[in-house]
Design an enzyme around this catalytic site. Structure first.
Site, PDB file in Angstrom:
ATOM      1  N   GLU A 256     -95.318   8.539 -26.831  1.00 22.29           N
ATOM      2  CA  GLU A 256     -94.492   8.930 -27.985  1.00 22.29           C
ATOM      3  C   GLU A 256     -95.052  10.173 -28.671  1.00 22.29           C
ATOM      4  OE1 GLU A 256     -95.274   4.976 -28.585  1.00 22.29           O
ATOM      5  OE2 GLU A 256     -93.265   4.414 -29.251  1.00 22.29           O
TER       6      GLU A 256
ATOM      7  N   ASN B 143     -99.033   8.855 -36.706  1.00 25.23           N
ATOM      8  CA  ASN B 143     -98.257   7.623 -36.595  1.00 25.23           C
ATOM      9  C   ASN B 143     -98.925   6.616 -37.520  1.00 25.23           C
ATOM     10  OD1 ASN B 143     -96.976   5.283 -35.866  1.00 25.23           O
ATOM     11  ND2 ASN B 143     -97.466   5.407 -33.684  1.00 25.23           N
TER      12      ASN B 143
ATOM     13  N   ARG C  94     -93.295 -11.081 -34.471  1.00 24.99           N
ATOM     14  CA  ARG C  94     -91.887 -11.114 -34.921  1.00 24.99           C
ATOM     15  C   ARG C  94     -91.072 -12.044 -34.042  1.00 24.99           C
ATOM     16  NH1 ARG C  94     -90.992  -4.774 -34.772  1.00 24.99           N
ATOM     17  NH2 ARG C  94     -93.234  -4.584 -34.458  1.00 24.99           N
TER      18      ARG C  94
ATOM     19  N   ARG D 217     -94.189  10.122 -36.847  1.00 23.16           N
ATOM     20  CA  ARG D 217     -93.303   9.086 -36.335  1.00 23.16           C
ATOM     21  C   ARG D 217     -92.725   8.341 -37.541  1.00 23.16           C
ATOM     22  NH1 ARG D 217     -94.801   3.922 -32.581  1.00 23.16           N
ATOM     23  NH2 ARG D 217     -92.672   3.195 -32.384  1.00 23.16           N
TER      24      ARG D 217
ATOM     25  N   HIS E 110     -87.775   2.188 -31.118  1.00 17.50           N
ATOM     26  CA  HIS E 110     -88.582   2.617 -29.966  1.00 17.50           C
ATOM     27  C   HIS E 110     -87.940   3.800 -29.243  1.00 17.50           C
ATOM     28  CE1 HIS E 110     -90.265  -1.713 -29.850  1.00 17.50           C
ATOM     29  NE2 HIS E 110     -91.172  -0.914 -30.400  1.00 17.50           N
TER      30      HIS E 110
END
Ligand code: AMP
Length: 422
Positions: free
Chosen positions: A383, A11, A245, A97, A185
């Site tokens: 994940e 990732n 963000r 990912r 996500h």
């Protein structure tokens, strides 16, 4: 002797490369994470740290500023180190990912030069993530061309959003093709919804709102295991305020900043992606822990704004499904902050939702009070497991995507031409 077939999961971000190795446990048709870690500070002061299955640190290494810039050399270091750390494992594939699959990739895909070129074309849709996701694929393809690689997408879970959830009210003209809501996500939502269905089979076909609250945050409305709405859109900027963000913003703000303040695309990107969210509102930090420990009024306001927006979006997600049967918190903040969970849930009291303070404080699986009209869960996301499952499944060629590789598939995998990197 190499005895266990394992999958390397990568990732890669702008300044870090997270890695895990998951071993196939054939006796249980399962995967076991045997090692994880990261190289942080890439580009400035790179630090490598690896932990074993019990989260004990087993290796550390630092590089000077010059060597910290050499991304490919850092990846090569990891690939050289892994066989020494795991002499009993044979890495048969690498799963990556990838934040954006666009409209082309709605399921995991074997990495080829053509696939890489298509993913490269999506860089403008995820400028902060996509280039870094792709870099290790290219490096691995060059250094270990025999090692199969699979790209797994954060957008894929949302690929079947109903059109009303994926469409922007823009003219149906060719110029705007591809400008739609994708959602992100997805690997986390897929893992969490499958886990919830395994733990509470009675909820498998119900309407679940999952709150993935971390540095990046979003919510998903999941009905019978399928994504039907989500807060992120065309990019991972939309929806909730995040670490740095801004989340949803009236597009008129952008026009105003461009016209009246003379801001161009680069400075807007910097503002919206890197200087807003919790950091922007608090003026202090993007880190929820730091904000919760601070007595500064601006830090409190940032946390309050975050909780307000999460609660508001939970209601919106429930509205998209015509109701809600369970609420789930996951990711760094969702899993670790009882205060955020309590605040969000108290704002949703009008729904008949109530939590048990003791269960919430000790992060029980189910934190709702007996009188709550719907259950509330805290479920750690994973994940990496989802990526390894997809990768091995994809290699076995069954195309079932999320299905965990079975013993039969393991057999086909071991006979396939998949040379180990170690
Ligand atoms: P993630 O991106 O999922 O790793 O989540 C990172 C976020 O989780 C950061 O804002 C952290 O401050 C937050 N976080 C991690 N542990 C805690 C904690 N114990 N309390 C509050 N926030 C936490």
């Amino acid at each position: 002797m190499n005895r266990h077939e394992s999958c390397l999961v990568l990732n890669a971000g702008s300044s870090s490369l997270k890695f895990s190795v998951l071993r196939r446990v054939e006796a249980h048709d399962d995967l076991q994470q045997v090692l994880s870690g990261q190289i942080a500070g890439i580009g400035t002061e790179a630090v490598f740290e690896a932990r074993d299955a019990n989260r004990r640190v087993i290796a550390r290494q630092r590089w000077n500023a010059e060597d910290s810039q050499r991304r490919e050399a850092l990846l090569a270091f990891l690939l050289d180190w892994l066989p020494q750390a795991l002499p009993e494992d044979r890495i048969v594939a690498a799963g990556h990912r990838v934040v954006h699959g666009g409209r082309t990739f709605s399921r995991p895909v074997r990495v080829t030069p053509e696939v890489l070129a298509e993913l490269e074309a999506l860089v403008p849709l995820a400028p902060l993530h996509q280039p870094h996701n792709l870099a290790p694929m290219r490096a691995l393809a060059a250094s270990h061309p025999e090692l199969p690689q699979v790209a797994c997408f954060d957008t894929a879970f949302h690929a079947e959003l109903p059109w009303v959830a994926s469409t922007y009210a823009l003219p149906r003209e060719p110029a705007y093709e591809g400008v739609q809501r994708y959602g992100f996500h997805g690997l986390s939502y897929e893992y969490v919804s499958q886990r919830l269905a395994a733990l509470r089979p009675e909820l498998a076909n119900q309407r679940i709102v999952i709150c993935h609250l971390g540095n990046g945050s979003s919510l998903a409305a999941v009905h019978a295991g399928r994504g039907v709405d989500t807060t992120m859109g065309f990019t991972a900027l939309d929806g909730l305020p995040m670490g740095t963000r801004c989340g949803s913003l009236d597009p008129g703000v952008l026009l105003y900043l461009m016209r009246e303040k003379g801001m161009g695309a680069d400075s807007l990107e910097d503002l919206l992606y890197r200087r807003s969210g919790l950091l922007g509102v608090s003026g202090l930090s993007s880190d929820m822990r730091v904000l919760q420990e601070s007595a500064e009024p601006a830090a409190r306001r940032a946390v309050e704004l975050f909780c307000f927006r999460v609660a508001k979006e939970v209601a919106a997600m429930a509205g998209s499904m015509g109701g809600i049967d369970a609420l789930v918190f996951t990711a760094g903040i969702g899993e670790n902050s009882p205060a955020v969970r309590a605040d969000v849930c108290s704002r949703l009291g009008w729904l008949g939702l109530a939590i048990d303070d003791d269960a919430n404080g000790r992060r029980a699986l189910e934190i709702s009070a007996d009188e709550s009209v719907l259950p509330v869960f805290v479920l750690p996301t994973n994940e990496e497991t989802m990526i390894a499952m997809h990768t091995l499944s994809r290699l076995a060629g069954d195309g079932r995507g999320a299905a965990l590789a079975t013993r039969q598939e393991a057999g086909s995998c071991s006979t396939a031409p998949t040379p180990a990197i170690c």
